[in-house]
Design an enzyme around this catalytic site. Structure first.
Site, mmCIF file in Angstrom:
data_model
loop_
_atom_site.group_PDB
_atom_site.id
_atom_site.type_symbol
_atom_site.label_atom_id
_atom_site.label_comp_id
_atom_site.label_asym_id
_atom_site.label_seq_id
_atom_site.Cartn_x
_atom_site.Cartn_y
_atom_site.Cartn_z
ATOM 1 C CG ASP A 8 -1.910 1.065 1.304
ATOM 2 O OD1 ASP A 8 -2.356 1.505 0.235
ATOM 3 O OD2 ASP A 8 -2.278 1.473 2.424
ATOM 4 C CG HIS A 9 -0.487 4.875 0.189
ATOM 5 N ND1 HIS A 9 -0.875 5.874 -0.677
ATOM 6 C CD2 HIS A 9 -1.588 4.557 0.918
ATOM 7 C CE1 HIS A 9 -2.152 6.150 -0.487
ATOM 8 N NE2 HIS A 9 -2.612 5.355 0.470
ATOM 9 C CG HIS A 34 -4.800 8.454 4.210
ATOM 10 N ND1 HIS A 34 -3.774 8.913 3.409
ATOM 11 C CD2 HIS A 34 -5.308 7.378 3.564
ATOM 12 C CE1 HIS A 34 -3.671 8.161 2.336
ATOM 13 N NE2 HIS A 34 -4.591 7.221 2.395
ATOM 14 C CG HIS A 89 -6.136 4.958 -1.123
ATOM 15 N ND1 HIS A 89 -5.176 4.190 -0.511
ATOM 16 C CD2 HIS A 89 -6.130 4.593 -2.430
ATOM 17 C CE1 HIS A 89 -4.609 3.404 -1.404
ATOM 18 N NE2 HIS A 89 -5.176 3.618 -2.580
ATOM 19 N N GLY A 90 -8.636 6.193 2.214
ATOM 20 C CA GLY A 90 -9.257 6.988 3.266
ATOM 21 C C GLY A 90 -10.675 6.542 3.535
ATOM 22 C CG ASN A 106 -6.874 1.163 0.594
ATOM 23 O OD1 ASN A 106 -7.407 0.652 -0.395
ATOM 24 N ND2 ASN A 106 -5.562 1.227 0.730
#
Length: 286
Positions: free
Chosen positions: A80-81, A178, A208-209, A230
């Site tokens: 991830d990321h 996030h 995301h977040g 996510n």
């Protein structure tokens, strides 16, 4: 069974549901996520951020691979990321089956060039790649990196990005951040923008977040075209709040006393997300 991220998300895209990508930081959390995924017959994405991987060690990925091979549901292990090509190679060598190259803070052309290099490296060994276009916000110091101001994904740029990079999935910015939102910050997803992007690109879309967003909005996003969401902060909060309660009894010391109640609290939160995103019962589609 162990699969790639592309294997998972193509089916989710075809059948209009989202798979939660649960970020885990220790083996007890990982076991709990496998247990609830198998109980609800949901495909699973086990996500680990570079900071988390540095904390737990590469060897944990090998253990997760072994567990995935024995699982009754399809499982991808997602890096991830990741931010650099070196990190992509680290992830590939560690045993991940899905990687993310996050160049969202870079100018468009630089993001394209870096993501394309990640795609070339990962596709050469049969792994799938997630790219990101637009920026995710950040709510607190404990959250993963994010932008001070959200830059929303533009549909026309999304088309160009997917074509130029060859990514298997695309993380988009439609208003999430996030972390855990403070009381004064009220998230609001631009579902109309999601609809435009979904109509413009064919690859699965990622959000995301996903933690701490209103159920109605995040659930609707899953129905409207998001295929991976996510979830990190929500399950970690559930896990550690319960652990603090157990540790309030100063006489406890054994992990097999302390961790099981925390894992059960985390599993309850994970089960809620699985059902909310519509991935429960979908393992049979694979």
């Amino acid at each position: 069974m162990l699969v790639t991220g592309d294997d998972l998300l193509k089916v989710a895209n075809q059948h209009s549901f989202a798979i939660p990508a649960f970020n885990i930081s220790d083996w007890a959390m990982n076991r709990g996520i496998f247990e609830i995924g198998e109980e609800l017959q949901s495909p699973l994405l086990i996500a680990i951020h570079p900071d988390e991987l540095a904390h737990v060690g590469d060897e944990l990925v090998l253990a997760i691979r072994e567990r995935a091979h024995r699982s009754s549901v399809p499982v991808a292990i997602h890096f991830d990321h990741g931010a650099t090509i070196d990190q992509m190679l680290w992830a590939i060598q560690s045993g991940f089956t899905s990687v993310m190259l996050d160049g969202s803070m870079l100018p468009f052309d630089e993001n394209v060039a870096l993501t394309r290099r990640a795609v070339e490296a990962a596709h050469a060994v049969g792994l799938s790649v997630e790219g990101e276009l637009g920026t995710i916000g950040k709510t607190d110091s404990e959250a993963e990196d994010g932008a001070d101001e959200i830059i929303y994904t533009k549909p026309d740029e999304a088309v160009k990005f997917v074509e130029a990079t060859g990514v298997d999935s695309l993380a988009i910015a439609i208003g999430t951040s996030h972390g855990i939102y403070p009381s004064w910050m009220k998230p609001e997803l631009k579902l109309d923008l999601l609809q435009e992007i979904k109509a413009a690109v064919s690859v699965p879309l990622v959000l995301h977040g996903g933690s701490n967003n209103p159920d109605a909005e995040i659930g609707q996003a899953a129905k409207m075209g998001i295929n991976k969401i996510n979830i990190s902060s929500d399950i970690k909060v559930a896990y550690h709040v319960k652990m603090r309660e157990v540790l309030a009894d100063g006489s406890v010391r054994e992990p097999n006393t302390i961790q099981p109640p925390a894992v059960e609290a985390m599993k309850a939160e994970a089960a809620h997300k699985i059902r909310l995103f519509g991935s429960d019962g979908k393992a049979g589609l694979y």
